[in-house]
Scaffold this active site. Structure first.
Site, PDB file in Angstrom:
ATOM      1  N   ARG A 221       3.589  -2.175  -1.823  1.00  0.00           N
ATOM      2  CA  ARG A 221       2.769  -0.974  -1.882  1.00  0.00           C
ATOM      3  C   ARG A 221       2.655  -0.503  -3.325  1.00  0.00           C
ATOM      4  O   ARG A 221       3.615  -0.568  -4.095  1.00  0.00           O
ATOM      5  CB  ARG A 221       3.364   0.147  -1.009  1.00  0.00           C
ATOM      6  CG  ARG A 221       3.203  -0.101   0.488  1.00  0.00           C
ATOM      7  CD  ARG A 221       1.740  -0.008   0.903  1.00  0.00           C
ATOM      8  NE  ARG A 221       1.511  -0.239   2.309  1.00  0.00           N
ATOM      9  CZ  ARG A 221       1.119  -1.392   2.832  1.00  0.00           C
ATOM     10  NH1 ARG A 221       0.944  -2.448   2.049  1.00  0.00           N
ATOM     11  NH2 ARG A 221       0.904  -1.516   4.123  1.00  0.00           N
ATOM     12  N   HIS A 268      -5.593  -7.137  -3.908  1.00  0.00           N
ATOM     13  CA  HIS A 268      -4.990  -6.902  -2.594  1.00  0.00           C
ATOM     14  C   HIS A 268      -5.317  -8.049  -1.638  1.00  0.00           C
ATOM     15  O   HIS A 268      -5.827  -7.837  -0.527  1.00  0.00           O
ATOM     16  CB  HIS A 268      -5.458  -5.562  -2.013  1.00  0.00           C
ATOM     17  CG  HIS A 268      -4.484  -5.020  -0.997  1.00  0.00           C
ATOM     18  ND1 HIS A 268      -4.293  -3.675  -0.791  1.00  0.00           N
ATOM     19  CD2 HIS A 268      -3.639  -5.641  -0.126  1.00  0.00           C
ATOM     20  CE1 HIS A 268      -3.384  -3.491   0.161  1.00  0.00           C
ATOM     21  NE2 HIS A 268      -2.973  -4.677   0.576  1.00  0.00           N
TER      22      HIS A 268
END
Length: 305
Positions: A221, A268
């Site tokens: 994260r 990502h």
């Protein structure tokens, strides 16, 4: 069973057929009376008007099955009283394993040192994997998969988690041992969830504990690393940072990470939830909910994952 597909419309072409094939007894709907649904399949971005989903009218729902591994965008919703399950997709774990191994091997072998400029640098010989220390922060499904794969390649792997729960074949350090976990990490792989306890975990003080020249690979994260502390740490001797997750996504073009010579930005893509494998995980939980059986991957609201 009647199930609401509570996810943005762009996901329907891939997920609708996969979920229906995995659970043909399900009546999968994209809208309808909330009180008529036995379960919800949820992904962030729903409803698409930008507001949070109000779970209060879903009085029959026995489970909310997330399509994503991360549940930080839903777990704090005060209207959510139904059981919430996160996605643990075997395809996602394999994708994360491949991503982390690829970048760890690139760092270990020093592949970027061999510029294609006509200079013969045969003095730059990498050590063997058995001589390289790797630390994996986060020993959930993804962390265990990555740690075991790297250990299988011969790396000296240690894991760290708040609980320190044991993993066969891996040395796992517990919460207070974070300084030791960082101090040994020539390659640091970050796979922690986003919780109040993990946000800014890697601040200036903790980044300074890493060995000189260490590589950070963050595929967990974006909130884990203090952005303002990372660039000075690189200037002070940290080797490289491979970043796949960010506080703001897409990462703005003007962000300094893009131009820094010791930062690699990936968009990502470290691990994607794959409908063809994840649909079977969702189907299993829907059947369990209907039969009153224990749900798999039930979220602990206090821990946030």
């Amino acid at each position: 069973m009647r199930v609401l597909f509570a996810a943005p419309a762009k996901y329907w072409p891939a997920w609708g057929p996969a979920l229906t094939a995995a659970c043909p007894e399900m009546d999968l709907c994209r809208d309808g009376d909330p009180a008529s649904f036995d379960a919800l399949i949820y992904a962030p971005g729903y409803p698409e008007d930008g507001g949070p989903l109000d779970f209060t009218p879903f009085t029959r729902a026995r489970v909310v099955q997330s399509l994503w591994a991360g549940v930080e965008r839903i777990v704090t919703n005060p209207t959510l009283t139904q059981p919430l399950c996160r996605m643990v997709d075997p395809g996602l774990a394999l994708g994360m394993r491949d991503y982390c191994i690829g970048w760890a091997m690139r760092a270990h072998l020093g592949m970027d040192r061999y510029a294609q400029d006509g200079h013969w640098r045969n003095g730059l010989v990498p050590p063997l994997a058995q001589d390289r220390q790797v630390t994996v922060l986060g020993m959930g499904e993804l962390g265990r998969s990555v740690a075991l794969a790297l250990a299988g390649l011969g790396f000296r792997v240690a894991g760290w988690s708040a609980s320190g729960r044991s993993v066969e074949g891996i040395e796992v350090l517990a919460g207070p041992q974070l300084p030791q976990a960082l101090a040994r990490a020539e390659i640091l792989i970050c796979l922690l969830p986003d919780t109040p306890q993990t946000r800014d975990l890697l601040d200036a003080e903790r980044l300074a504990l890493l060995p000189p020249g260490a590589t950070i690979i963050n595929a967990g994260r974006g909130t884990l690393i203090d952005d303002a502390a990372l660039l000075p740490a690189l200037q002070a001797g940290l080797g490289h940072a491979v970043l796949d997750v960010f506080r703001q996504e897409p990462l703005p073009p003007e962000h300094p990470f893009w131009a820094h010579p010791r930062v690699t930005v990936t968009p990502h893509i470290s691990a994607e939830t794959r409908p063809e494998t994840a649909a079977h995980v969702a189907a299993e939980n829907l059947r369990r909910a209907m039969r009153g059986l224990p749900l798999r991957h039930l979220v602990d609201r206090k821990r946030g994952y």
